[in-house]
Structure formats: structure tokens, C-alpha cells
Design an enzyme around this catalytic site. Structure first.
Site, short mmCIF file in Angstrom:
data_model
loop_
_atom_site.label_atom_id
_atom_site.label_comp_id
_atom_site.label_asym_id
_atom_site.label_seq_id
_atom_site.Cartn_x
_atom_site.Cartn_y
_atom_site.Cartn_z
N SER A 1 -3.67 -59.39 8.37
CA SER A 1 -2.69 -59.08 9.41
C SER A 1 -1.52 -58.33 8.79
O SER A 1 -1.48 -58.11 7.59
CB SER A 1 -2.19 -60.37 10.04
OG SER A 1 -1.36 -61.05 9.13
N LYS A 2 -0.58 -57.95 9.63
CA LYS A 2 0.56 -57.16 9.17
C LYS A 2 1.28 -57.82 8.00
O LYS A 2 1.85 -57.15 7.16
CB LYS A 2 1.55 -56.95 10.31
CG LYS A 2 1.14 -55.89 11.29
CD LYS A 2 1.02 -56.43 12.71
CE LYS A 2 -0.33 -57.07 12.90
NZ LYS A 2 -0.56 -57.89 14.03
N ARG A 3 1.24 -59.15 8.01
CA ARG A 3 1.89 -59.87 6.90
C ARG A 3 1.39 -59.41 5.55
O ARG A 3 2.07 -59.48 4.56
CB ARG A 3 1.58 -61.37 7.00
CG ARG A 3 2.31 -62.13 8.01
CD ARG A 3 2.31 -63.63 7.70
NE ARG A 3 1.22 -64.10 6.89
CZ ARG A 3 -0.01 -64.39 7.33
NH1 ARG A 3 -0.29 -64.21 8.58
NH2 ARG A 3 -0.93 -64.82 6.53
N HIS A 4 0.14 -59.00 5.50
CA HIS A 4 -0.47 -58.63 4.23
C HIS A 4 -0.17 -57.19 3.81
O HIS A 4 -0.60 -56.77 2.75
CB HIS A 4 -1.99 -58.82 4.31
CG HIS A 4 -2.40 -60.23 4.60
ND1 HIS A 4 -2.82 -60.63 5.84
CD2 HIS A 4 -2.42 -61.33 3.82
CE1 HIS A 4 -3.11 -61.93 5.81
NE2 HIS A 4 -2.86 -62.38 4.60
N GLY A 5 0.57 -56.46 4.64
CA GLY A 5 0.84 -55.06 4.32
C GLY A 5 0.19 -54.18 5.35
O GLY A 5 -0.04 -54.59 6.47
#
Length: 500
Positions: A256-260
Site C-alpha cells: 500500500s501507499k505506506r510502503h512507498g
RNA sequence: GGCGCUAUCGUCUAGAGGCCUAGGACGGGUGGUUCUCAGCCAUCAAACCGGGGUUCGAAUCCCCGUAGCGCUGCCA
């Protein structure tokens, strides 16, 4: 091979945003399979979710796929003999076959309300049972159902599924997979708002589009038995399935966006090469038979093999992607590098809108040497600051320490003195002067060059000086939006700064 | 909870019963490349989830356990 057994695969995204790398991987595997087998690759847009689907998302989708280098033989934008290729335009088809199933008694109207169903579901869950539809409306006659419909009641349509038995299929990557019918229940095929349910629409579409191999994410494994039941009810041939493992983030949760960056669009904007991204994506669950890993799209087509696809989930590794991107970067011809790098340099305000031939030539050479070790194009402007920026006041500790060493001051004093009257400067002059200083002072090697590097760049590290000096000298004569300081100007500033 | 899928270095993976002293790549460590960084080259460390079987022999086959993931919608 006649058209009957020609391989046909499809990528069927729903236009609910930008395309995610997990989906891109699915698209890629389908495409590779089709291209290798001389088959047909179909793009179909699953836009039956009125809430989330948006027209502009379809454009993004097409743009991303094209950028990746994937092309399709049939799709909403290119047409084809099995269209339309948007589910929203196929509603008539879904209704037609639903009617057939209804009339043959293989499907029925269900008048249960959402609340009712939800209650049953909760009850089942609480008792540790699989939430299966009760079958309340299963035996309603079609006549009665139609009467109630006419009276204004709303109903969904459910498929009548055999009460017991086993559904099994041979998955190309997982082998034999089987499900107990007792745990399946009658699935809704048409919602009460008239829109087809996903599991129904895919089957109608895949069958009507003659799809032979369904290659998709592992999250669809549990949907597969319902779909097979549908094929069987309709008397259609069941395609071959291949379920690809999930793509996860570093912490082993769904990417997800959290991962970049996770969307194709983001990688493009970051300046990752499409071919490198495809190369990397292909390694998520697949590996080439020989050791070679830097592969072009064309080579991928040649080597790809569904039977070599692994079954376990893969974690997306940015480091490896960057490494692959660096490898692909190296293979690019200089003109291509310039073309791709230019927007980033312009964005950073280093280069004007239309650089002339002299600037382009200089930029080409600069990029060639500065791109070493750069992960992606968006990192390039930062590298260019070595040439465009010079500010002794902003030197870091390391640089200051180098330039302030005892022997460094000696070297610098001598060098500054020898260059004081010069009108021009180039690498030959530099080499001559350093030779003289070496002879006069006995200082050599690191002690000699490192302080000079700092004096010329205000940094502790950077390009080799035989590359740096010509670049800066020539660059200083070009009219860039941000003026490049020549070596002599830099020396003057450093001299003032050091009070020498 | 139920059902399904999966399980080899930190990561991606090779491995289809003996070729395994478990191979490669990324990342990491060390050394070299006589200006730095990077690059390049060399080199090192690093794994078969646990327990039972089957077999002369198991990373590979079977069972159990554990863990992770997925599904469990009138979303796709």
C-alpha cells in the site's frame, strides 16, 4: 492452429484509480503468455461498480498499460470481434443469460432483504459456520416471483447450486484445488439494482470472449468454484485457471501507499524505466531459467513460462527494482537518456524549455557520467547540483576538514597563487599545475588532489576531476537558467572564504 | 470461527528423491581499482518453519502442528 484453439487471455481491471503494481504484474504475465504463445491479449474494463468506477480512470489505465509497453489486440479503445469491452455496455448480455437460467430453473429470484441476509450471516459466523445462503427463496416459482416483481418488490437473482458434491479444477500454478459444495451456497448473479455481480459478469464475459486461460491474482481462488458452477449451468467450456500469488510490502502486509510508490504512474513519474519495471515485476513469482536477470521485454517474452511461476507471496523489494533500473539505464543510448532526463532537469529549473544544440551536447555528456549509480531519473537533478551549485559556505564537515588540513592549506596556497593571473582554465592546465605542486612540495596522491577537489566543488566527493573540470568549464560558457560557475570563479570564492 | 492457498539466506528465488558441502541475484561485510564518491572486479557472512512418517536415501513425497496470506458482500 485454427482459431478455435488459439490462446486468448485477458486483463480485466476495474477503473477505480491508478493501476497498482500487483495488477500490473497480472497484466504483464497475461501479456507475456499471449505474446509467447502467439495468442490474443484482451483488455476488458470491469466498470459495473457504479460507486467507484470513473470514466477518467479508464484513460489512466490505458495510459499506464501502454507506457509499460503492453499492447492489446482487443479492448475498449481498439475494438475487436468480441466487444463491447466495457462491462457497462454489456448489460443486455448479462440479462439475456440470466433470463435463460431463470427459465431453465437454474436460477431464481431472491426477495430476501439486505438486513435479513446480514442477520443470517452474523448468526452463522457466531456459530462458526460458513455463511451460506439459507435457500429461503430457492423454491419460489418463477410465476410467483414475477407477480411479486410486477407488484413492485425488488429481487436479486441467484444461481441454484447443487447442494452437495465437490468442485475441482487444475490450477496451472497450484495444481489440483477443490471445494466442498456444502460451503458455497447460492451466489447472487444479478443484483436487485439490475447490475450483474462480479462472479457472474466475469463468466459471461470470459466465455463470450472465448478466453482460454484465466490468469489472475490468488485472491480469486475462492471465487473460482462459483464461476465454474456458472460455466456448468450455462453448458459452457471451463477455461484453464492460473492463480498468481500476492504482492506484499516489506512488513508482509498487502502493498500500500505506506510502503512507498505502488502505482505504475508513480514509478513513471519517479523516472523508473518501463522496461526495468516490467523486468522487476516479472521476478515477482517467476524466475528465468538461466542466471541472467537483466532482461528486455522481448527477452522476457521468449523466456516466460507459467510452469515456472511460484506459489508463494512475494515481497516488493525497491532496492532490487532500483538495481535493475540502473542496469537498464546503462543500456540506453545517450540520446535516449537525454530525452528521458530532460523533463526532470527542466522541472528542477536547471535547463530551459528548449535547450540548443550546444546545451544538448553538453547535457548528453554530463548525463553520461553523472547517471552512474543513479537509481532513477528523479534523482538526477540532485546529482547535477555538483555542476550547478558551488557554495563554500555550505560545505559539510567532511569537506571542511579536508580543506583545513595542514598540507591542504599548503597545496591550496600554491595552487591559488599559480592560478591567480589566469584568464582561462582547463584540465591540461590543472594537470600541469598539480605536477608542479607535487614536485615543489612533495605532496602527492590523496593529500594533493582531495583538497583541490574540495576547492573546486565545495564537496568531499563527486566526479573524477578529469571529467568534472571540462564539464564545468564548458558549462560555464553556456547560457543555462542557472549559471554554472567556472573553475577560476570558484577558486576566487574559495580563496576569499579561506582567507588565503 | 470456517474454507482455501503458501512455507529454502534479510529480500526475490534455483531446487521436480541421490548431482546439495543447498546454487544465483539484490542488499550487507571485507579487499582491490595508486584523488573522493559511485561504478567495476574479487571475496566473505547468510536459509531448507517444527514434529512425525515413507524410503537404502528427503529441501524435495505423506500426515500433524505452527505461522503468514487470501476469501468468507446485492465490491471487483
Amino acid at each position: 492452429m485454427n482459431t478455435e484453439d488459439k490462446i486468448r487471455v485477458r486483463f480485466a481491471p476495474s477503473p477505480t484509480g491508478y493501476i497498482h503494481v500487483g495488477n500490473a504484474r497480472t497484466a504483464l504475465f497475461n501479456w507475456l503468455f499471449a505474446r509467447q504463445k502467439g495468442g490474443v491479449f484482451v483488455l476488458r474494463v470491469e466498470d459495473t461498480d457504479v460507486e467507484r468506477s470513473r470514466q477518467e480512470y479508464e484513460r489512466n489505465l490505458i495510459q499506464d498499460l501502454r507506457w509499460l509497453g503492453l499492447d492489446w489486440d482487443e479492448g475498449p479503445d481498439v475494438g475487436g470481434n468480441f466487444g463491447p469491452y466495457r462491462q457497462s455496455e454489456r448489460l443486455g448480455l448479462y440479462h439475456k443469460y440470466a433470463r435463460e437460467l431463470l427459465e431453465r430453473g437454474q436460477a431464481y429470484y431472491c426477495f430476501c432483504t439486505a438486513e435479513e441476509l446480514e442477520q443470517q450471516r452474523q448468526a452463522a459466523l457466531a456459530e462458526g459456520r460458513m455463511p451460506v445462503y439459507s435457500g429461503k427463496c430457492r423454491n419460489l416459482s418463477l410465476e410467483e416471483a414475477r407477480r411479486r416483481l410486477a407488484a413492485g418488490e425488488e429481487a436479486a437473482i441467484r444461481l441454484k447450486v447443487p447442494e452437495e458434491g465437490l468442485v475441482q479444477f487444475e490450477d496451472l500454478v497450484r495444481g489440483l484445488v477443490e471445494f466442498d459444495l456444502k460451503l458455497i451456497g447460492d451466489p447472487i448473479i444479478v443484483r436487485s439494482n439490475g447490475m450483474p455481480a462480479y462472479n457472474y459478469a466475469v463468466v459471461i464475459d470470459d466465455a463470450l470472449m472465448n478466453i482460454t486461460h484465466v490468469i489472475r491474482g490468488e485472491d480469486h481462488v475462492s471465487n473460482t468454484p462459483r464461476q465454474i458452477l456458472l460455466y456448468q449451468a450455462l453448458g459452457w467450456k471451463v477455461p484453464v485457471f492460473a492463480h498468481l500469488s500476492m504482492v506484499m510490502g516489506k512488513d508482509n502486509t498487502r502493498l500500500s501507499k505506506r510502503h512507498g510508490a505502488t502505482s505504475v504512474d508513480q514509478f513513471r513519474r519517479d523516472g523508473i524505466l518501463a522496461e526495468a519495471l516490467c523486468n522487476y515485476l516479472s521476478f515477482l513469482g517467476w524466475s528465468p531459467p538461466e542466471g541472467r536477470e537483466v532482461l528486455s521485454l522481448k527477452e522476457l517474452v521468449g523466456l516466460f513460462d507459467l510452469s515456472r511461476v511460484s506459489r508463494s507471496a512475494a515481497i516488493f523489494d525497491y532496492e532490487k527494482l532500483y538495481w535493475l533500473n540502473r542496469q537498464h539505464l546503462k543500456l540506453l543510448p545517450p540520446e535516449k537518456k537525454l530525452e528521458l532526463a530532460l523533463p526532470y532537469l527542466q522541472e528542477a529549473g536547471l535547463v530551459g524549455k528548449e535547450p540548443g544544440p550546444a546545451q544538448r551536447d553538453w547535457l548528453t555528456r554530463a548525463i553520461e557520467v553523472l547517471i552512474e549509480g543513479v537509481d532513477k531519473f528523479s534523482d538526477l537533478p540532485q546529482k547535477f547540483s555538483l555542476l550547478f551549485e558551488f557554495d563554500p559556505g555550505k560545505m559539510d564537515e567532511e569537506a571542511r576538514a579536508i580543506i583545513q588540513a595542514e598540507s591542504a592549506r599548503k597545496v591550496l596556497a600554491a595552487f591559488l597563487q599559480k592560478t591567480a593571473g589566469l584568464k582561462e582554465f582547463n584540465y591540461e592546465i590543472f594537470a600541469g599545475l598539480t605536477g608542479e605542486i607535487k614536485k615543489a612540495t612533495g605532496i602527492k596522491g590523496k593529500e594533493l588532489f582531495h583538497p583541490l577537489r574540495v576547492a573546486l566543488t565545495a564537496r568531499a566527493s563527486g566526479l573524477e576531476l578529469d571529467k568534472f573540470i571540462p564539464l564545468v568549464e564548458e558549462g560555464s560558457r553556456l547560457d543555462f537558467p542557472r549559471k554554472i560557475k567556472g573553475c577560476l570563479e570558484r577558486l576566487k570564492e574559495i580563496s576569499a572564504f579561506l582567507n588565503l
